[in-house]
Design a protein around this motif. Sequence first.
Motif, PDB file in Angstrom:
ATOM      1  N   ALA A 103      33.347   7.945 -39.258  1.00 42.13           N
ATOM      2  CA  ALA A 103      33.377   6.487 -39.353  1.00 42.13           C
ATOM      3  C   ALA A 103      32.631   6.057 -40.606  1.00 42.13           C
ATOM      4  O   ALA A 103      31.558   6.588 -40.909  1.00 42.13           O
ATOM      5  N   VAL A 104      33.195   5.079 -41.344  1.00 37.57           N
ATOM      6  CA  VAL A 104      32.598   4.581 -42.596  1.00 37.57           C
ATOM      7  C   VAL A 104      32.451   3.071 -42.480  1.00 37.57           C
ATOM      8  O   VAL A 104      33.442   2.342 -42.367  1.00 37.57           O
ATOM      9  N   LEU A 105      31.187   2.573 -42.523  1.00 33.65           N
ATOM     10  CA  LEU A 105      30.890   1.154 -42.478  1.00 33.65           C
ATOM     11  C   LEU A 105      30.328   0.735 -43.832  1.00 33.65           C
ATOM     12  O   LEU A 105      29.368   1.342 -44.326  1.00 33.65           O
ATOM     13  N   THR A 106      30.891  -0.327 -44.437  1.00 30.99           N
ATOM     14  CA  THR A 106      30.523  -0.747 -45.783  1.00 30.99           C
ATOM     15  C   THR A 106      29.960  -2.160 -45.745  1.00 30.99           C
ATOM     16  O   THR A 106      30.560  -3.065 -45.152  1.00 30.99           O
ATOM     17  N   CYS A 107      28.781  -2.352 -46.402  1.00 27.94           N
ATOM     18  CA  CYS A 107      28.131  -3.656 -46.524  1.00 27.94           C
ATOM     19  C   CYS A 107      28.033  -3.990 -48.011  1.00 27.94           C
ATOM     20  O   CYS A 107      27.366  -3.275 -48.776  1.00 27.94           O
ATOM     21  N   VAL A 108      28.685  -5.071 -48.462  1.00 26.35           N
ATOM     22  CA  VAL A 108      28.708  -5.490 -49.873  1.00 26.35           C
ATOM     23  C   VAL A 108      27.753  -6.663 -50.044  1.00 26.35           C
ATOM     24  O   VAL A 108      27.893  -7.682 -49.348  1.00 26.35           O
ATOM     25  N   ILE A 109      26.775  -6.536 -51.002  1.00 22.17           N
ATOM     26  CA  ILE A 109      25.757  -7.564 -51.236  1.00 22.17           C
ATOM     27  C   ILE A 109      25.727  -7.878 -52.722  1.00 22.17           C
ATOM     28  O   ILE A 109      25.605  -6.979 -53.563  1.00 22.17           O
ATOM     29  N   ASN A 110      25.792  -9.172 -53.051  1.00 23.27           N
ATOM     30  CA  ASN A 110      25.693  -9.632 -54.429  1.00 23.27           C
ATOM     31  C   ASN A 110      24.307 -10.206 -54.696  1.00 23.27           C
ATOM     32  O   ASN A 110      23.698 -10.825 -53.807  1.00 23.27           O
ATOM     33  N   ASN A 111      23.815 -10.011 -55.938  1.00 26.26           N
ATOM     34  CA  ASN A 111      22.537 -10.569 -56.366  1.00 26.26           C
ATOM     35  C   ASN A 111      21.389 -10.122 -55.462  1.00 26.26           C
ATOM     36  O   ASN A 111      20.598 -10.935 -54.977  1.00 26.26           O
ATOM     37  N   LEU A 112      21.274  -8.825 -55.229  1.00 28.18           N
ATOM     38  CA  LEU A 112      20.244  -8.295 -54.335  1.00 28.18           C
ATOM     39  C   LEU A 112      18.851  -8.469 -54.914  1.00 28.18           C
ATOM     40  O   LEU A 112      17.883  -8.674 -54.161  1.00 28.18           O
ATOM     41  N   GLN A 113      18.702  -8.369 -56.226  1.00 27.68           N
ATOM     42  CA  GLN A 113      17.407  -8.467 -56.899  1.00 27.68           C
ATOM     43  C   GLN A 113      16.463  -7.383 -56.367  1.00 27.68           C
ATOM     44  O   GLN A 113      16.834  -6.214 -56.315  1.00 27.68           O
ATOM     45  N   THR A 114      15.261  -7.789 -55.941  1.00 32.63           N
ATOM     46  CA  THR A 114      14.265  -6.806 -55.471  1.00 32.63           C
ATOM     47  C   THR A 114      14.218  -6.707 -53.953  1.00 32.63           C
ATOM     48  O   THR A 114      13.316  -6.066 -53.399  1.00 32.63           O
ATOM     49  N   TYR A 115      15.140  -7.360 -53.269  1.00 28.75           N
ATOM     50  CA  TYR A 115      15.143  -7.312 -51.813  1.00 28.75           C
ATOM     51  C   TYR A 115      15.659  -5.950 -51.331  1.00 28.75           C
ATOM     52  O   TYR A 115      16.309  -5.213 -52.069  1.00 28.75           O
TER      53      TYR A 115
END
Length: 509
Positions: A103-115
């Motif tokens: 199973a492959v779960l993908t989480c896409v995040i923009n502008n993560l910076q230092t978080y």
Amino acid sequence: MVQNCTELHRIAHTSENDSGGGNATMARMTTMPPQRVRMEFLHWSTIALVIVAYVLNATHIFATAQGEQDDAIEETNSYILDKDLPKFGEPIQNLTVPVGREAVLTCVINNLQTYKVAWLRVDTQTILTIQTHVITKNHRMTIAHVEGRAWVLRIRDVKESDKGWYMCQVNTDPMRNQIGYLNVVVPPNILDYPTSTDMVVREGSNVTLKCAASGSPTPSIIWRREGNEPISAGGRTGVYWVVMTTSLNSSTFSISRVNRLHMGAYLCIASNGIPPSVSKRVMLIVHFPPMIWIQDQLVGAALGQRLTLECQSEAYPRSINYWMKNDTIITQGKHFEPSIKEINSYKVVMKLTIKDINIADFGTYKCVVKNSLGETDGSIKVYHIPSTTTIATSPPATTTVATTTETVFRKNYKNKIYRPPLDDYSSSSNKIIGIADSSETWNIDGTIEKDRDHRYRDNGASFTEDQREKEAFVDTEGNSRACSHGWSTGYILLVTVSFMIVLSVIRCR
């Protein structure tokens, strides 16, 4: 009241013209009667109360305006800050994976910076990964950071226990997260314990076959017979009934008064759309004592003729079959040739061939069948036919048919068909004749009227209860509104009373 007002005016006028100033006024007030002192105190107290009320009202209005301005400033600031916070690029896709796959779960995040980014298991509140580090002790899970914005969680060799909600979380203030569902499907598997095994029963008893299977989604179960033979399933609901079909969609089915025709292999097939489907073979064995059928019990033959005698037998467990004459077992030889042919697991055809018949061969022959449940035999008599006459077979059967003009009886073994007189079917009669010849009379119109009245009474009762609930709800709402406006009404009443007192004082002046 007019006298008191006049007296107050006089005192006030005297105090204004008095050269002694305040001391003289104070001296006069000390010499005032108690009633005048109370009026003076009431006057100044009313004025002070009105001033306090207006000050409080002005303070409340100012505070409300200031709070709305602060909220507007806070919303503006939060909007400005929200533009700089990380955002999810796309939702997590729900997955359906067969057990044992990846199973492959993908989480896409923009502008993560230092978080920081973390994967969690929602139902158990377990932290699986933080950034690129795997926190859980499950060695089947790995985390990867792809293309600078995608965080990919992989689960190898998926098990049914991995099914559930998974969360991708960013440690902003407040936390930002999104979830996706992992569904693990499992092919069907037939359970050994609840499922029936091979069964051996006596003829005439009741039998129930069971089949249980596990899997996700829940499997459906179908019963079939080998060779697609019809299944006869029956039960008792007051009257015996039988269903004949090639397949039966049920986890269990019962056979009432099982007989030899029910004997054979039954297949329990479980499927849930996830290949492969599975099946289990259950053998039903029916035990019964021997039975014999003979087509011709009297056979004629001429000297020198070749003759074959035949018996059909049914028995289970398998029987011992042989021929006898004059209490002597006939064996294979030059003159006699016995043979046995098995039709199925319980049916046998016995034959005895007599070569070149002579005088000693005429007489009575017996076919004997034995098993552990019993023994039976059948007799065939061979008689001599002179060579000058035509060889005859068994005499033709005669049938006698009885006729009558009143009631017709048709006899077929044990079944009887009875045709009643035409009067019983008269359309003017409300009498219903059942299996037990019941004479109960049904008044159809009366029954309908009774049901309707009963239904109307029920509807009326339910309508009254609904109306009471609505009235109670209206009363409760009115009380709550009265309570919510109590303070504002009291406040208005206080201001009104104060204002009336001030007017009365001014009028007195």
